[in-house]
Design a protein around this motif. Sequence first.
Motif, PDB file in Angstrom:
ATOM      1  N   LEU A  89      48.452  44.865  51.931  1.00 26.63           N
ATOM      2  CA  LEU A  89      48.047  45.888  50.718  1.00 26.63           C
ATOM      3  C   LEU A  89      47.805  45.110  49.505  1.00 26.63           C
ATOM      4  N   ILE A  90      48.672  44.128  49.112  1.00 26.74           N
ATOM      5  CA  ILE A  90      48.600  43.261  47.857  1.00 26.74           C
ATOM      6  C   ILE A  90      48.616  41.828  48.182  1.00 26.74           C
ATOM      7  N   ILE A  91      48.167  41.343  47.192  1.00 26.39           N
ATOM      8  CA  ILE A  91      48.253  39.882  46.950  1.00 26.39           C
ATOM      9  C   ILE A  91      48.833  39.428  45.411  1.00 26.39           C
ATOM     10  N   VAL A  92      49.970  38.643  45.579  1.00 25.91           N
ATOM     11  CA  VAL A  92      50.635  38.202  44.548  1.00 25.91           C
ATOM     12  C   VAL A  92      50.524  37.120  44.049  1.00 25.91           C
ATOM     13  N   GLU A  93      50.479  36.845  42.487  1.00 24.79           N
ATOM     14  CA  GLU A  93      50.443  35.634  41.819  1.00 24.79           C
ATOM     15  C   GLU A  93      51.273  35.762  40.722  1.00 24.79           C
ATOM     16  N   ALA A  94      51.949  34.498  40.518  1.00 23.99           N
ATOM     17  CA  ALA A  94      53.235  34.579  39.536  1.00 23.99           C
ATOM     18  C   ALA A  94      52.749  33.366  38.467  1.00 23.99           C
ATOM     19  N   GLN A 146      37.239  42.936  47.094  1.00 21.70           N
ATOM     20  CA  GLN A 146      37.306  42.791  45.939  1.00 21.70           C
ATOM     21  C   GLN A 146      38.596  43.288  45.556  1.00 21.70           C
ATOM     22  N   THR A 147      39.535  42.754  44.825  1.00 25.28           N
ATOM     23  CA  THR A 147      40.881  43.083  44.397  1.00 25.28           C
ATOM     24  C   THR A 147      40.882  43.353  42.960  1.00 25.28           C
ATOM     25  N   TYR A 148      41.871  44.301  42.530  1.00 20.98           N
ATOM     26  CA  TYR A 148      42.045  44.397  41.157  1.00 20.98           C
ATOM     27  C   TYR A 148      43.458  44.436  40.863  1.00 20.98           C
ATOM     28  N   LEU A 149      43.660  44.068  39.524  1.00 27.01           N
ATOM     29  CA  LEU A 149      44.944  43.704  38.839  1.00 27.01           C
ATOM     30  C   LEU A 149      45.643  45.236  38.808  1.00 27.01           C
ATOM     31  N   ALA A 150      46.513  45.579  39.745  1.00 28.40           N
ATOM     32  CA  ALA A 150      47.153  46.981  39.704  1.00 28.40           C
ATOM     33  C   ALA A 150      48.583  46.807  38.621  1.00 28.40           C
ATOM     34  N   GLY A 151      48.912  45.957  38.329  1.00 22.87           N
ATOM     35  CA  GLY A 151      50.121  45.830  37.224  1.00 22.87           C
ATOM     36  C   GLY A 151      50.900  44.611  37.566  1.00 22.87           C
ATOM     37  N   PHE A 155      47.823  42.114  42.598  1.00 26.29           N
ATOM     38  CA  PHE A 155      46.563  42.863  42.811  1.00 26.29           C
ATOM     39  C   PHE A 155      46.288  43.345  44.208  1.00 26.29           C
ATOM     40  N   ALA A 156      45.417  44.573  44.228  1.00 25.75           N
ATOM     41  CA  ALA A 156      44.962  45.056  45.444  1.00 25.75           C
ATOM     42  C   ALA A 156      43.877  45.935  45.347  1.00 25.75           C
ATOM     43  N   HIS A 157      43.240  46.127  46.484  1.00 26.37           N
ATOM     44  CA  HIS A 157      42.340  47.033  46.477  1.00 26.37           C
ATOM     45  C   HIS A 157      42.330  48.491  45.781  1.00 26.37           C
ATOM     46  N   ILE A 158      41.372  48.953  45.032  1.00 29.16           N
ATOM     47  CA  ILE A 158      41.563  50.068  44.390  1.00 29.16           C
ATOM     48  C   ILE A 158      42.311  51.282  45.359  1.00 29.16           C
ATOM     49  N   SER A 159      41.822  51.259  46.628  1.00 30.51           N
ATOM     50  CA  SER A 159      42.337  52.359  47.350  1.00 30.51           C
ATOM     51  C   SER A 159      43.538  52.168  47.775  1.00 30.51           C
ATOM     52  N   CYS A 160      44.412  50.969  47.513  1.00 30.24           N
ATOM     53  CA  CYS A 160      45.685  50.680  47.765  1.00 30.24           C
ATOM     54  C   CYS A 160      46.577  51.015  46.445  1.00 30.24           C
ATOM     55  N   PRO A 220      37.073  34.556  42.108  1.00 30.97           N
ATOM     56  CA  PRO A 220      35.692  34.729  41.598  1.00 30.97           C
ATOM     57  C   PRO A 220      34.606  34.600  42.631  1.00 30.97           C
ATOM     58  N   LEU A 221      35.058  33.992  43.725  1.00 26.62           N
ATOM     59  CA  LEU A 221      33.983  33.878  44.607  1.00 26.62           C
ATOM     60  C   LEU A 221      33.693  35.508  45.469  1.00 26.62           C
ATOM     61  N   ASN A 222      34.918  36.217  45.409  1.00 27.10           N
ATOM     62  CA  ASN A 222      34.624  37.495  46.082  1.00 27.10           C
ATOM     63  C   ASN A 222      34.084  38.512  45.055  1.00 27.10           C
ATOM     64  N   GLN A 223      33.985  38.010  43.695  1.00 27.35           N
ATOM     65  CA  GLN A 223      33.455  38.900  42.795  1.00 27.35           C
ATOM     66  C   GLN A 223      31.959  38.606  42.583  1.00 27.35           C
ATOM     67  N   GLY A 224      31.606  37.564  43.386  1.00 33.21           N
ATOM     68  CA  GLY A 224      30.285  37.212  43.391  1.00 33.21           C
ATOM     69  C   GLY A 224      29.823  36.466  41.964  1.00 33.21           C
ATOM     70  N   LYS A 225      30.688  35.723  41.362  1.00 32.19           N
ATOM     71  CA  LYS A 225      30.737  34.996  40.195  1.00 32.19           C
ATOM     72  C   LYS A 225      30.158  33.731  40.439  1.00 32.19           C
ATOM     73  N   GLN A 226      29.392  33.076  39.538  1.00 36.94           N
ATOM     74  CA  GLN A 226      28.529  31.772  39.738  1.00 36.94           C
ATOM     75  C   GLN A 226      29.559  30.836  39.748  1.00 36.94           C
ATOM     76  N   THR A 227      30.574  31.204  38.564  1.00 38.97           N
ATOM     77  CA  THR A 227      31.628  30.114  38.527  1.00 38.97           C
ATOM     78  C   THR A 227      32.279  29.839  39.901  1.00 38.97           C
TER      79      THR A 227
END
Length: 818
Positions: free
Chosen positions: A85-90, A14-19, A114-119, A439-446
């Motif tokens: 270490l990261i995934i980028v979207e524009a 699961q990745t999170y928005l780092a900035g 986007f990155a894992h918190i550890s990164c 959304p799949l990685n986050q386990g969301k029904q959507t």
Amino acid sequence: MYSQEEPYSQSDSQTYLAGFVMANIVGLKYYSGTISGREMVGLVREPLNPYDTNAIRVLNTQSLQVGHIERPVAAVLSPLIDAQLIIVEAIVQTTANSRFSNNKFRIPCQIHIFAHISCFDAVHDAFNDSPVHFISHSDPSFTLSHSVAVKETRADNTATKTTDTTTSNNNLDQIFKLVRQNLNLAEKNRIAEPLNPPSNIIKSELLQHQKEALAWLFRRENSEDLPPFWEEKEGNFVNVLTNYQTNTRPEPLRGGIFADCMGLGKTLTLLSLIAFDKMQMKSGKKRSRSSVVETNGTLIVCPPSVISTWITQLEEHTNRGALKAYMYYGDRRTKDVEELRKYDIVLTTYATLGIELRWPDTAVKKLGWRRIVLDEAHTIKNVNAGQSQAVIALNAKRRWAVTGTPIQNGSYDLFSLMAFLHFEPFSIKSYWHSLVQRPLNQGKQTGLSRLQVLMAAISLRRTKENALVGLPPKIVETCYVELSCEERKLYDEVKDEIKSLMMHYDYSDRLVFSYSTILSMILRLRQICADLSMCPLDFKSCLFSSTDIEDVSKNPELLQTLVRMLQDGEDFDCPICLCPPSDIVITCCAHIFCRECILKTLQRSNSCCPLCRRPLSESDLFSAPPESFKTDTTELSSPEIRSSTKVSTLIKLLTESRDHNPATKSVVFSQFRKMLLLLEEPLKAAGFKTLRLDGTMNAKQRAHVIEQFQLSEVNEPMILLASLRASSTGINLTAASRVYLMEPWWNPAVEEQAMDRVHRIGQKEEVKIVRLIAKNSIEEKILMLQEKKKEITSKGSGRRSKDIAGMGIDDLRFVLGE
């Protein structure tokens, strides 16, 4: 199989928005791609760019290149992307036509990281050492982000979980919901008229479900509908997911995923499609004036073991000479384009196309195919592998991905199929991540709902139960075997050694440093469960207890251990391409890869081992001696070797079956070639005639063995000893009605494929499958992991299952637990 993380598996966690950063898209005048307003764009690394190894291409919804990310930003992002270490979207935030904005040479965009918190710390450090301003959530400018993740943060003050970067999640899910409704309505209003192929070409009668599939395939190939998620508005065409607009009508998506369950006769259905289309085509078709020469032929790509099946099916189901076929394989590859144009069908393999990837002028590449069929399409589940890139780049009007198991390790397997089908925008990695994977990685029904809509839009899937094919039942039984005192004593010794070694690890990342040691030890546990004779006499030399980083350059015994491991088991996959390794190399840090895969990885500027991140160069690679993989059968046939508990149990079961019905044929599957060799002598002593089918045989040898086994004469061999890997795809073993699995496989999909070589159309008898499992052993735990894996794939989970595709330390503790 045991990889800590696949090199492209940032999608797994699961990745999170780092900035985000503000950047310009430059070089617009050199490319044809346009951006019509506020919309998402795709970012693709281009490490082999001759002008800048940090280059990042920018693509629009239609996969057309718009330009590049400006160099200063790419210089920071690219090493982070290459290191996974990261995934980028524009997203381009302007609402005006960017081609006619004040500055026609550049387009501003926001790049969300986007990155894992550890990164997170590594990301911050990279930007702190650069002139590029990184805007994190603590920065006041963070509110200027166009990411929905930021809006969610402001709305509910929760963690900045990643979501989509176009419109709100609610709007996106409304779009998917509307597409689902339209699909249901179209299906309801469409008259399902099954088709029959022309009898002058196809001589076999199709079953009802095959006629229905033929109608679906032909209808999709000739559709004039807009692709899914495109709408016509006031004379323009809009992709409702990305907001991309164009006045040019997008090409229909002619093709899809043919995913009927294994054993339902997909090959005959596809031959019928080729025949029906041939009948429908007008004669005297004009040649294309483009650089690509058009052909009415179909290119069929498959594993080597499946080529013989296609040839057999052609002989069995088509009138002689009605469909002309050519084998583009091995030494028979013609360079003459006109020669290939003479044929209705051209058969080749994934490996052949992978070899030709960097050859510019091959005959296959020069042709514009009427259709391409990928048989066993899950072979390209890693989009980064050379053979995957080769088939994606081919020219074709119609594209079919054919597989009974479209998802083997997780929903990310589907991305490569989307890329092959050119299903835009899902064929671009950043769009796939944003719209589906996250959304799949986050386990969301959507996330699951979106995936289901996508599959409904482009795939046909029927099981043996709902296809109503009238197959006899399949019964699966588990036969638990008690290990002998000798077997149990050795098993417990090895298990204690592994547990002692693992006690040294405080966190999972340390596991990778002794990856190969633990891998070898687990292999020994599994071999002990099957037959003690498979373990080398000096097997304890494999049980290193050091916690130092492994270095084969300073440890020849370790190198030999790895070679033995590769010799003993066929269930190891290259962690990069996730396929059985070819031209194997072993790194100094004791990891095993295909030569082509690791060399491609090392071309990056920050070359390191994809598993343990240790700096790596070409001089740190060791070739596995090819002669080490030859097993001396004389060593295995010694009369002094006592049959194991499992072998004795197998012979008892086979004898009971023979006593009940002497005409019953059986297939015995094992993932260990040594096990197949060990079985030959005791089975012969028990009065059984056997054949063997394993991965050392070429396609012609395999076809001969299968043909001999299918014969019904009384004096023919009644037992086939088959390698699980070599027999899991594309062959017909319906002469047998009994299947014995000598040990469990990590991936249940491979077992299912092997079972369905017997339980398929043409089977007349009830099929009984017996799994031999050692009690109180690692084998029982593998069965539990298999059930988890089945649950993951049946739900379409976004995570690649590390319990099967890659063993994390928690998984190791589980399989070794009490």
